[in-house]
Write a protein that holds these residues in place. Structure first.
Motif, mmCIF file in Angstrom:
data_model
loop_
_atom_site.group_PDB
_atom_site.id
_atom_site.type_symbol
_atom_site.label_atom_id
_atom_site.label_comp_id
_atom_site.label_asym_id
_atom_site.label_seq_id
_atom_site.Cartn_x
_atom_site.Cartn_y
_atom_site.Cartn_z
ATOM 1 N N ASP A 37 43.320 9.982 18.600
ATOM 2 C CA ASP A 37 44.092 10.778 17.635
ATOM 3 C C ASP A 37 43.235 11.211 16.450
ATOM 4 O O ASP A 37 43.674 11.196 15.301
ATOM 5 C CB ASP A 37 45.316 10.006 17.141
ATOM 6 N N ALA A 80 42.970 14.515 25.221
ATOM 7 C CA ALA A 80 43.393 15.608 24.337
ATOM 8 C C ALA A 80 42.169 15.976 23.505
ATOM 9 O O ALA A 80 41.201 15.209 23.479
ATOM 10 C CB ALA A 80 44.549 15.150 23.443
ATOM 11 N N GLU A 127 50.387 4.751 25.592
ATOM 12 C CA GLU A 127 51.096 5.981 25.206
ATOM 13 C C GLU A 127 50.256 7.225 25.496
ATOM 14 O O GLU A 127 50.771 8.221 25.993
ATOM 15 C CB GLU A 127 51.457 5.945 23.722
ATOM 16 N N ARG A 128 48.954 7.171 25.186
ATOM 17 C CA ARG A 128 48.099 8.342 25.396
ATOM 18 C C ARG A 128 47.890 8.619 26.881
ATOM 19 O O ARG A 128 47.868 9.766 27.301
ATOM 20 C CB ARG A 128 46.748 8.169 24.698
ATOM 21 N N GLN A 130 49.985 7.910 29.238
ATOM 22 C CA GLN A 130 51.268 8.446 29.676
ATOM 23 C C GLN A 130 51.387 9.919 29.305
ATOM 24 O O GLN A 130 51.755 10.746 30.136
ATOM 25 C CB GLN A 130 52.379 7.622 29.028
ATOM 26 N N GLN A 131 51.062 10.276 28.059
ATOM 27 C CA GLN A 131 51.132 11.665 27.599
ATOM 28 C C GLN A 131 50.188 12.568 28.389
ATOM 29 O O GLN A 131 50.463 13.749 28.576
ATOM 30 C CB GLN A 131 50.806 11.755 26.110
ATOM 31 N N ALA A 132 49.059 12.007 28.849
ATOM 32 C CA ALA A 132 48.076 12.782 29.602
ATOM 33 C C ALA A 132 48.378 12.816 31.100
ATOM 34 O O ALA A 132 47.592 13.343 31.881
ATOM 35 C CB ALA A 132 46.677 12.207 29.362
ATOM 36 N N ASP A 133 49.508 12.252 31.505
ATOM 37 C CA ASP A 133 49.947 12.245 32.907
ATOM 38 C C ASP A 133 48.984 11.510 33.840
ATOM 39 O O ASP A 133 48.761 11.937 34.982
ATOM 40 C CB ASP A 133 50.200 13.668 33.423
ATOM 41 N N ASP A 155 59.359 10.805 32.788
ATOM 42 C CA ASP A 155 58.706 10.998 31.498
ATOM 43 C C ASP A 155 57.908 9.804 31.009
ATOM 44 O O ASP A 155 57.330 9.857 29.925
ATOM 45 C CB ASP A 155 59.747 11.347 30.428
ATOM 46 N N GLY A 156 57.880 8.720 31.753
ATOM 47 C CA GLY A 156 57.183 7.555 31.230
ATOM 48 C C GLY A 156 56.698 6.611 32.302
ATOM 49 O O GLY A 156 56.951 6.799 33.489
#
Length: 186
Positions: A37, A80, A127-128, A130-133, A155-156
């Motif tokens: 982040d 990201a 979390e990251r 998960q967000q990045a699939d 979604d998770g």
């Protein structure tokens, strides 16, 4: 005692970038540099127990199908623009990994817990990823010894398997396997 240090470079405003991370990571100091982040995370080199776990897992995963490749740290995985991590172990598609012009897209990420990274691996990186699939995420604790297997579901992440010591751990992704934590944590 191991510690994690977050560095927000002297006088730097806003999120740090890949080039800021590269400037820090060029040091030959035995530390691991990651960008989470927009903040640099610096951790000490892994312990012996940590390295034993990584080596044992590489051996356990050597039975994966030929189209998959197991790769250990230090390998940048860009989740990201402001998040570049170095998982302890990743499983990637062999052909995709061979194309060095493309970012690494793991099908499995494994983090080995240590005192300095426990919270980061269990909360922030989870979390990251998960967000990045990232389809599968394994969290290994060499102290217990134990393993937690998470897979994306909607979604998770959802827990699909957990094992401690000599208990068997059965997974379907990235390939069907049955493993026991004590086998790779001896």
């Amino acid at each position: 005692m191991e510690q994690v240090t977050s560095i927000i470079g002297g006088g730097h405003r806003g999120s740090l970038t890949r080039s800021d991370l590269a400037a820090l990571a060029d040091r030959d100091d035995g530390l691991r540099y990651e960008l989470l982040d927009g903040a640099v995370l610096v951790t000490p080199s892994p312990s012996r127990h940590h390295q034993i776990a990584v080596t044992g897992l590489v051996y356990a995963l050597s039975v994966l199908p030929a189209h998959l490749r197991v790769v250990t740290a230090l390998l940048d995985v860009e989740l990201a623009p402001d998040t570049i991590v170095q998982p302890d172990l990743v499983v990637v598609d062999r052909e995709e990994f061979a194309d060095s012009s493309q970012p690494v897209r793991p099908v499995l990420v494994v983090e080995i817990l240590s005192p300095s990274t426990r919270g980061i691996d269990q909360v922030l990186k989870r979390e990251r990823y998960q967000q990045a699939d990232i389809a599968s995420y394994w969290i290994i604790d060499p102290e217990t010894p134990s393993a937690l297997v998470l897979e994306l579901d909607g979604d998770g992440y959802r827990e699909v398997s957990r094992a401690t010591s000599s208990a068997s751990l059965t997974v379907t992704a990235p390939a069907p396997l049955t493993l026991r934590p004590q086998d790779w944590l001896r």
